[in-house]
Design a protein around this motif. Structure first.
Motif, short mmCIF file in Angstrom:
data_model
loop_
_atom_site.label_atom_id
_atom_site.label_comp_id
_atom_site.label_asym_id
_atom_site.label_seq_id
_atom_site.Cartn_x
_atom_site.Cartn_y
_atom_site.Cartn_z
N GLY A 1 1.14 -1.05 0.07
CA GLY A 1 0.04 0.07 -0.04
C GLY A 1 1.10 1.02 0.15
O GLY A 1 1.37 1.70 1.04
N TYR A 2 1.08 1.93 -1.66
CA TYR A 2 1.86 3.20 -1.13
C TYR A 2 1.08 3.95 -1.94
O TYR A 2 1.12 3.48 -3.65
N THR A 3 1.93 5.68 -2.25
CA THR A 3 1.48 6.55 -3.45
C THR A 3 3.03 7.20 -3.75
O THR A 3 2.69 8.19 -2.60
N GLY A 4 3.77 7.57 -3.97
CA GLY A 4 4.17 8.27 -4.28
C GLY A 4 4.71 9.03 -5.49
O GLY A 4 4.43 8.81 -6.87
N SER A 5 5.76 10.41 -5.91
CA SER A 5 5.40 11.27 -6.98
C SER A 5 6.44 11.97 -6.56
O SER A 5 6.80 12.95 -5.53
N ALA A 6 6.70 12.67 -7.32
CA ALA A 6 7.70 13.94 -7.55
C ALA A 6 7.65 15.09 -9.35
O ALA A 6 7.47 14.01 -10.34
N LYS A 7 8.28 16.05 -8.92
CA LYS A 7 8.17 16.50 -10.12
C LYS A 7 9.52 17.27 -9.53
O LYS A 7 9.49 18.34 -8.74
N SER A 8 9.62 17.98 -10.38
CA SER A 8 10.89 18.39 -10.85
C SER A 8 10.70 19.60 -12.60
O SER A 8 10.27 18.97 -13.51
N LEU A 9 11.43 21.00 -12.37
CA LEU A 9 11.14 21.81 -13.68
C LEU A 9 12.62 22.32 -13.17
O LEU A 9 13.13 22.59 -11.96
N ALA A 10 13.01 23.15 -14.29
CA ALA A 10 14.32 23.96 -14.53
C ALA A 10 14.50 24.72 -16.11
O ALA A 10 14.05 24.49 -16.63
N ALA A 11 14.61 25.57 -15.96
CA ALA A 11 14.50 26.17 -17.46
C ALA A 11 15.52 27.54 -17.02
O ALA A 11 15.96 28.04 -15.35
N ILE A 12 16.12 28.40 -18.73
CA ILE A 12 16.99 29.30 -18.69
C ILE A 12 16.13 30.40 -19.68
O ILE A 12 15.99 30.06 -20.34
N ILE A 13 16.91 31.23 -18.83
CA ILE A 13 16.35 32.41 -20.09
C ILE A 13 17.32 33.81 -20.77
O ILE A 13 18.26 34.44 -19.17
N GLY A 14 18.25 33.94 -21.38
CA GLY A 14 18.60 35.07 -22.32
C GLY A 14 17.99 35.53 -22.83
O GLY A 14 17.57 35.05 -23.65
#
Length: 281
Positions: free
Chosen positions: A102-115
């Motif tokens: 019995g389990y639930t797991g989640s992961a979210k990641s984001l990255a951005a560059i702007i010039g």
């Protein structure tokens, strides 16, 4: 500058996948589930320098256990160096693992560059390399689920008109088990890939799935007048793993509900019969 940040935030908005928030009576099979999503983009040898830069990163994890073991991990990095070499890079990684009943797991990641505001009078170019990887694995097709998705997006805008001039997109989705698998690789006509250092592969179906690419190349575009350009490169990666009740458990629950419903109906009938007898007396 805010207009491009809004564009990035719209792209990087992570919609929480539909996952089980309560887990009831799953089988104690001790099987393992894993999902991962990773992407990286490196840029160097810019033909000109931006007037200013911005980087964005964010991570979110969630792990809930009702009897099993679960872990979730998310990491993100972003750098833009304005110097003699003018280099930029970002990386985003998400992973979730589960085992037990019995389990639930989640992961979210984001990255951005702007010039912002590269001033170009003829040709704008740079070298780039990167990778994109998705993977899912489950042991028990009846009780375990794993999902992984990711998107990498490069966009080039005219700073004065906000017109989108060019783009490069990689997108993937794995749903194990499920039929929502996808892998999209869409370079623009201004991109020249090094075929000796670019590869793509994927496998859909079954209890283990993957989609991956590594690439290297050059971007080059010519302009016939003085132009100011804004470069946006962003990525999002998200995963989730969870357990679901076994079919036998679901049937057992339905049978129990049916029996309870039948017993309730019998009680109401007996109560109605008793009331009729009292009225007759």
């Amino acid at each position: 500058m805010k207009k491009y940040i809004k564009t990035v935030k719209r792209f990087l908005a992570l919609v929480t996948p539909a996952i089980a928030t309560s887990i009831l009576a799953t089988s104690p099979s001790q099987a393992a589930t894993i999902a991962y999503s990773e992407s990286r983009f490196n840029i160097d040898n810019f033909s000109s320098s931006p007037s200013s830069v911005r980087t964005l990163t964010d991570t979110v994890t969630e792990a809930i256990s009702t009897g099993g073991q679960v872990s979730a991990d998310a990491k993100a990095e972003a750098n833009f160096n304005v110097d003699a070499n003018n280099s930029a890079s970002n990386w985003s990684f998400s992973q979730a693992k589960g085992q037990g009943d019995g389990y639930t797991g989640s992961a979210k990641s984001l990255a951005a560059i702007i010039g912002y505001d590269f001033t170009v009078d003829k040709e704008f170019y740079f070298d780039f390399s990167g990778l994109f990887k998705l993977g899912t694995s489950i042991d028990d097709a009846f009780t375990e689920r794993a999902n992984a998705r990711g998107e990498l997006l490069y966009e080039l805008y005219d700073s004065d008109t906000d017109e989108l001039l060019d783009s490069f997109k990689i997108y993937g989705n794995l749903s194990t088990l499920g039929n929502n698998d996808a892998f999209v690789f869409e370079p623009s006509s201004s991109i020249t890939l090094d075929s000796s250092q670019t590869s793509r592969k994927n496998y859909f179906g079954g209890k283990q799935e993957y989609a991956s690419t590594s690439f290297k190349g050059k971007y080059s575009r010519t302009f016939d007048k003085l132009t100011r350009l804004t470069l946006v490169e962003s990525k999002s990666n998200q995963v989730n793993v969870y357990t679901v009740p076994e079919p036998s458990t679901i049937l057992g629950s339905l049978f129990s509900c049916t029996m309870l419903g039948a017993a309730s109906i019998r009680k109401r009938k007996r109560a109605s019969s008793a009331a009729l007898l009292v009225n007759k007396d």
